[in-house]
Design a protein around this motif. Structure first.
Motif, PDB file in Angstrom:
ATOM      1  N   SER A 273       0.873 -20.732   5.319  1.00 13.68           N
ATOM      2  CA  SER A 273      -0.661 -21.195   6.021  1.00 13.68           C
ATOM      3  C   SER A 273      -0.704 -22.802   5.706  1.00 13.68           C
ATOM      4  CB  SER A 273      -1.470 -20.344   5.302  1.00 13.68           C
ATOM      5  OG  SER A 273      -1.489 -19.063   5.822  1.00 13.68           O
ATOM      6  N   SER A 281      -3.499 -30.509  10.712  1.00 14.19           N
ATOM      7  CA  SER A 281      -4.967 -30.917  10.383  1.00 14.19           C
ATOM      8  C   SER A 281      -5.073 -32.394  10.849  1.00 14.19           C
ATOM      9  CB  SER A 281      -5.354 -30.499   8.873  1.00 14.19           C
ATOM     10  OG  SER A 281      -4.475 -31.158   7.939  1.00 14.19           O
ATOM     11  N   PRO A 308     -13.457 -26.373  15.067  1.00 14.46           N
ATOM     12  CA  PRO A 308     -12.788 -25.151  15.841  1.00 14.46           C
ATOM     13  C   PRO A 308     -11.649 -25.723  16.846  1.00 14.46           C
ATOM     14  CG  PRO A 308     -15.143 -24.916  15.547  1.00 14.46           C
ATOM     15  CD  PRO A 308     -14.592 -26.366  15.008  1.00 14.46           C
ATOM     16  N   SER A 309     -10.740 -24.775  17.018  1.00 12.80           N
ATOM     17  CA  SER A 309      -9.715 -25.081  18.185  1.00 12.80           C
ATOM     18  C   SER A 309      -9.086 -23.748  18.583  1.00 12.80           C
ATOM     19  CB  SER A 309      -8.726 -25.954  17.563  1.00 12.80           C
ATOM     20  OG  SER A 309      -8.155 -25.394  16.342  1.00 12.80           O
ATOM     21  N   PHE A 311      -5.349 -21.865  19.222  1.00 13.66           N
ATOM     22  CA  PHE A 311      -4.330 -21.997  18.519  1.00 13.66           C
ATOM     23  C   PHE A 311      -3.136 -21.034  19.258  1.00 13.66           C
ATOM     24  CE2 PHE A 311      -5.428 -18.074  16.617  1.00 13.66           C
ATOM     25  CZ  PHE A 311      -4.205 -17.266  16.249  1.00 13.66           C
ATOM     26  N   SER A 334      -8.094 -16.837  12.440  1.00 11.54           N
ATOM     27  CA  SER A 334      -9.155 -17.394  13.143  1.00 11.54           C
ATOM     28  C   SER A 334      -9.238 -18.891  12.962  1.00 11.54           C
ATOM     29  CB  SER A 334     -10.503 -16.846  12.458  1.00 11.54           C
ATOM     30  OG  SER A 334     -11.649 -17.144  12.769  1.00 11.54           O
ATOM     31  N   THR A 335      -9.782 -19.540  14.257  1.00 10.43           N
ATOM     32  CA  THR A 335      -9.723 -20.975  14.299  1.00 10.43           C
ATOM     33  C   THR A 335     -11.266 -21.226  14.724  1.00 10.43           C
ATOM     34  OG1 THR A 335      -9.166 -20.711  16.502  1.00 10.43           O
ATOM     35  CG2 THR A 335      -7.429 -21.214  14.891  1.00 10.43           C
ATOM     36  N   SER A 336     -12.412 -20.273  14.299  1.00  9.67           N
ATOM     37  CA  SER A 336     -13.430 -20.448  14.926  1.00  9.67           C
ATOM     38  C   SER A 336     -14.489 -21.537  14.067  1.00  9.67           C
ATOM     39  CB  SER A 336     -14.361 -19.295  14.902  1.00  9.67           C
ATOM     40  OG  SER A 336     -14.357 -18.515  13.431  1.00  9.67           O
ATOM     41  N   GLY A 338     -12.323 -23.861  11.818  1.00  8.90           N
ATOM     42  CA  GLY A 338     -11.260 -24.389  11.180  1.00  8.90           C
ATOM     43  C   GLY A 338     -10.076 -23.248  11.133  1.00  8.90           C
ATOM     44  N   PHE A 339      -8.913 -23.414  10.492  1.00  5.69           N
ATOM     45  CA  PHE A 339      -7.781 -22.661  10.555  1.00  5.69           C
ATOM     46  C   PHE A 339      -8.211 -21.775   9.366  1.00  5.69           C
ATOM     47  CE2 PHE A 339      -3.664 -21.537   9.173  1.00  5.69           C
ATOM     48  CZ  PHE A 339      -3.245 -20.901  10.263  1.00  5.69           C
ATOM     49  N   GLN A 340      -7.939 -20.533   9.615  1.00  2.10           N
ATOM     50  CA  GLN A 340      -8.343 -19.552   8.537  1.00  2.10           C
ATOM     51  C   GLN A 340      -7.399 -18.495   8.600  1.00  2.10           C
ATOM     52  OE1 GLN A 340     -12.271 -18.375   7.682  1.00  2.10           O
ATOM     53  NE2 GLN A 340     -11.810 -16.599   6.241  1.00  2.10           N
TER      54      GLN A 340
END
Length: 349
Positions: A273, A281, A308-309, A311, A334-336, A338-340
Motif C-alpha cells: 500500500s 501520489s 479522489p481518483s 484506479f 477506496s479512492t473516494s 484519496g487512496f485507502q
C-alpha cells in the motif's frame, strides 16, 4: 520396459497359489487329475501379471486367454481365476475407463461358453470376480489422480506465493530506489549531504531487497530462508524508509500477538500500500498506517491524503487481496477520499 518388483512378487504369489491350490480345488469338484498342460496354463496366466504396470492390456490378454483355454479343456474352476481378478484390476487401474469396461465384458463373455450353471449365477459370478475388481481398480486410479492433482495444486500455489513475495520485495525496493535516486540527482549540486543520505538509503534498500530475493530463491531451491521472520515490529522501519524517500508516514501499530503468517501478511499489505502511495501520489501527500485488533479481527488500514481518483486494480492490489483471503479475511480499496486500503483478517482462535 521395466518390470516392477511388486509385479514380480505378485506373479510369484499367484504362481505358487495356483500350482498348489488347484489340486485341492480339483479334488473338491471331483475332477480328474490335472496334467502338465493344466499347470502350464496356470503358470502362463500368472506370468501375465509381470507386465500389469507397464502393459496392462498384455496382462489382460495373456491371462484371460489362458483362463479361457483352461476352462475350454474342461479343467475345474480354481485359483487360476485369481489371476483373472488381478488382471482385471490392472486394466482398470492403468487404462482408461472405457477400455476397462470393454475388457470386463470380454472377460465375462469368454467365461460364458464354459459355464455349467444358470445365467443368473454367471451374472452373479461376473459381478463378484470381474466387475468388483474393475470398480476397485477405477477407484484406486481416481484416488491416485486426486493425490497427483493435490500435489500439483500445492506446487502451483507455492509458485504463486513465491511470485507474490518477489513482486512485493523487488517492487517495493525499486520504487524506493527510484525515488531516492531522483532526490539525489536533484540535490547533488545544492546539498551534497542530502544526496549522500539518499545514496545511503539506496544502498540499504537495495541490500534489503536483495536479501529478500535471495531468501525466496533459497526457499524455491529447498533451503531454509536465512533472514529472520518479518513481523509487525518491522513496520516502523518500513515507514522510516518511506520518509527518507520523501513520503511522510504516520504509524500506529498495536502489540497484537499473531502467528508468523499473519504478521507477514499484514506487513506485506502495508508495504504494498505504501509503495503504491509512493509511486502514484502527488507532492505533499501524506500517508497513515494503523494496525489494530477489534472484535476478533486484525484490521490493517493504510490511507493517504490525496484527491479522489479512479484506479485500475493491478497485481499489487490483487496480491494483497489474496493474502487477506488466504487467512479468511477481506480487503477493500477506496479512492473516494484519496487512496485507502482496509484489510480485515479474523484472528486465530
Amino acid at each position: 520396459m521395466r518390470i516392477k518388483w511388486q509385479d514380480i512378487a505378485l506373479t510369484v504369489a499367484l504362481l505358487f497359489f495356483g500350482l498348489v491350490g488347484t489340486r485341492f480345488a480339483a479334488r473338491l469338484q471331483g475332477a480328474v487329475t490335472l496334467d502338465v498342460l493344466a499347470y502350464l496354463l496356470i503358470a502362463v496366466a500368472a506370468a501375465g501379471l509381470l507386465f500389469r504396470s507397464v502393459r496392462p492390456l498384455w496382462t489382460f490378454g495373456v491371462t484371460v486367454l489362458s483362463i479361457a483355454v483352461y476352462l475350454a479343456l474342461g479343467y475345474p474352476f480354481g485359483p487360476i481365476l485369481i489371476s483373472g481378478v488381478a488382471a482385471m484390476y490392472a486394466v482398470a487401474t492403468y487404462s482408461s475407463l472405457e477400455l476397462a469396461a470393454g475388457c470386463a465384458l470380454l472377460y465375462a463373455l469368454a467365461i460364458l461358453p464354459w459355464w455349467n450353471d444358470s445365467v443368473t449365477s454367471w451374472i452373479t459370478w461376473s459381478a463378484g470376480w470381474i466387475l468388483l475388481p474393475a470398480a476397485f481398480g477405477v477407484l484406486m486410479k481416481l484416488r491416485r489422480r486426486s493425490a497427483v492433482d493435490a500435489r500439483e495444486h500445492a506446487v502451483v500455489s507455492e509458485r504463486l506465493r513465491l511470485a507474490q513475495e518477489v513482486h512485493d520485495v523487488v517492487g517495493h525496493g525499486l520504487s524506493v530506489i527510484a525515488m531516492q535516486a531522483g532526490v539525489a540527482l536533484y540535490v547533488l549540486d545544492k546539498d551534497p549531504a542530502k544526496a549522500r543520505a539518499s545514496l545511503e538509503a539506496i544502498r540499504d534498500t537495495s541490500r534489503e531487497a536483495l536479501d529478500g530475493l535471495r531468501s525466496e530463491l533459497d526457499t524455491l531451491r529447498g533451503s531454509a530462508p536465512l533472514r529472520p521472520t518479518i513481523s509487525l515490529a518491522d513496520i516502523p522501519a518500513l515507514a522510516s524508509r518511506m520518509r527518507e524517500a520523501g513520503l511522510v508516514v504516520s504509524v500506529e501499530v498495536d502489540d497484537v500477538p499473531l502467528p508468523d503468517n499473519y504478521q507477514l501478511a499484514a506487513y506485506r499489505i502495508v508495504q504494498e500500500s505504501l509503495t503504491n502511495v509512493l509511486r502514484h501520489s502527488s507532492p505533499g501527500v501524506t500517508a497513515s498506517v494503523r494496525v489494530y485488533s477489534v472484535r476478533g479481527s486484525l484490521v490493517v488500514e493504510v490511507a493517504d491524503t490525496g484527491t479522489p481518483s479512479v484506479f485500475v486494480e493491478g497485481h499489487g492490489i490483487t496480491g494483497m487481496r489474496s493474502r487477506a483471503s488466504a487467512l479468511g479475511g477481506t480487503l477493500e480499496v477506496s479512492t473516494s477520499h484519496g487512496f485507502q486500503v482496509t484489510a480485515r483478517i479474523p484472528l486465530p482462535s
